[in-house]
Design an enzyme around this catalytic site. Structure first.
Site, short mmCIF file in Angstrom:
data_model
loop_
_atom_site.label_atom_id
_atom_site.label_comp_id
_atom_site.label_asym_id
_atom_site.label_seq_id
_atom_site.Cartn_x
_atom_site.Cartn_y
_atom_site.Cartn_z
CB SER A 116 -0.90 0.02 1.24
OG SER A 116 -1.59 1.25 1.36
CE1 TYR B 11 -3.75 -2.04 5.56
CE2 TYR B 11 -3.16 0.06 4.59
CZ TYR B 11 -3.56 -1.25 4.45
OH TYR B 11 -3.77 -1.77 3.18
#
Length: 260
Positions: A156, A169
C-alpha cells in the site's frame, strides 16, 4: 493506380521484448475472493492460469469462484490466515488442488487504525493478518517454488504516507515493503522474482464502512479512486516480463487525487 512501390517490410525485431505466456502456470491468491485479490484471480484465470484462492467468508468464496470459472480454472477454500495454522492449511489445500505452484499473490489484509484507537486484541489480529501471514505465505511459497517462480506482495502507498490515523496499518505496510526489497535480493539467485505492488485508495469491500458502495462508485467516476481491476493489470504487467527482468516495485495511484 499508384506508381509507388510497396513499402519495405518492417523489421520489428527490436521493437518489443519477448513476453512469457502465463498459460499453464499455477497461482495462489490470498484474499482472492473480494476486491483486489478477486480481480487479480479473475484476470489470471482469463489468461489460462489455474488459480487457488482463499477468503474468510463462504459466500464470497462461492461468488468469486463462480466468476473465476466463467473465464478459466480455479479452486479455493475458506480459511483465516491469522490462525496459527491458517497459512499451512491454505498452502496444503492448494497443493492438494493442483500440486506445486509458481505464482504467489500475497494480498489478504484487513483495515487497521491508529495504535491508540485499537484494542490489544484488534492489534494482534491485524498484525497476524497483515504482516505475519505475508511473511509466512512467502516462506511457504519459496519452499514450494524452489528455483522458479514469482512472489507478488500487494502492499500500500500507506507505507510512504505514514498517517497518524492509520499508524498501525502504515507501519505494517512499511514492514512489508522493507521485507519485499530484502527478500527479493535473497531469492533472486534462486530464480524466484519478488515484486511489491502498492495501490493507493482502491474500490473494494476493504473500504467499508468508511466508503459505501455508492461513494466508491462516485469516486471512481471522478477518477479519485482506483478500481480493483487497475491493480490486476499492474500485476499482469509484473508477471509478463522476461525472466531476466524483475519489476521491483509498482505504485498505482488515481490520476485525479493529488495527496497520494
Amino acid at each position: 493506380m499508384s506508381d509507388l512501390a510497396d513499402p519495405p517490410a518492417k523489421n520489428l525485431s527490436d521493437a518489443h521484448t519477448a513476453q512469457p505466456a502465463l498459460t499453464g502456470r499455477k497461482a495462489i491468491v490470498t484474499g482472492g475472493t473480494t476486491g483486489i485479490g478477486r480481480a487479480i484471480a479473475v484476470l489470471l484465470a482469463s489468461e489460462a492460469v489455474d488459480v487457488f484462492v482463499c477468503g474468510r467468508d463462504e459466500q464470497h468464496l462461492n461468488d468469486g469462484l463462480e466468476r473465476i470459472r466463467e473465464v478459466g480454472k480455479g479452486g479455493g477454500m475458506t480459511v483465516d490466515l491469522a490462525d496459527p495454522d491458517g497459512v499451512d492449511r491454505f498452502v496444503s489445500g492448494a497443493k492438494d488442488y493442483f500440486g506445486d505452484f509458481d505464482i504467489a499473490i500475497i494480498n489478504a489484509a484487513i483495515p487497521a487504525k491508529g495504535l491508540t484507537t485499537m484494542t490489544a486484541d484488534e492489534l494482534r489480529y491485524a498484525i497476524a493478518t497483515d504482516f505475519t501471514a505475508y511473511l509466512t505465505t512467502a516462506y511457504a511459497a519459496a519452499d514450494v517454488m524452489k528455483d522458479h517462480g514469482d512472489i507478488v506482495f500487494i502492499g500500500s502507498v500507506a507505507a510512504h504516507l505514514l498517517g497518524a490515523g492509520g499508524s498501525v496499518y502504515a507501519g505494517m505496510k512499511a514492514g512489508v515493503a522493507g521485507f519485499a526489497e530484502a527478500v527479493r535480493k535473497e531469492l533472486a539467485p534462486k530464480g524466484i522474482k519478488v515484486c511489491n505492488v502498492e495501490p493507493a485508495k482502491t474500490g473494494a469491500d476493504f473500504q467499508y464502512p468508511d466508503f459505501s458502495a455508492e461513494k466508491q462508485a462516485e469516486e471512481i467516476r471522478k477518477e479519485t479512486m482506483l478500481r480493483a481491476e487497475d491493480i490486476a493489470v499492474g500485476v499482469h504487467y509484473v508477471l509478463t516480463q522476461p525472466r531476466r527482468a524483475v519489476v521491483q516495485q509498482v505504485v498505482i495511484a488515481p490520476r485525479a487525487r493529488g495527496d497520494e
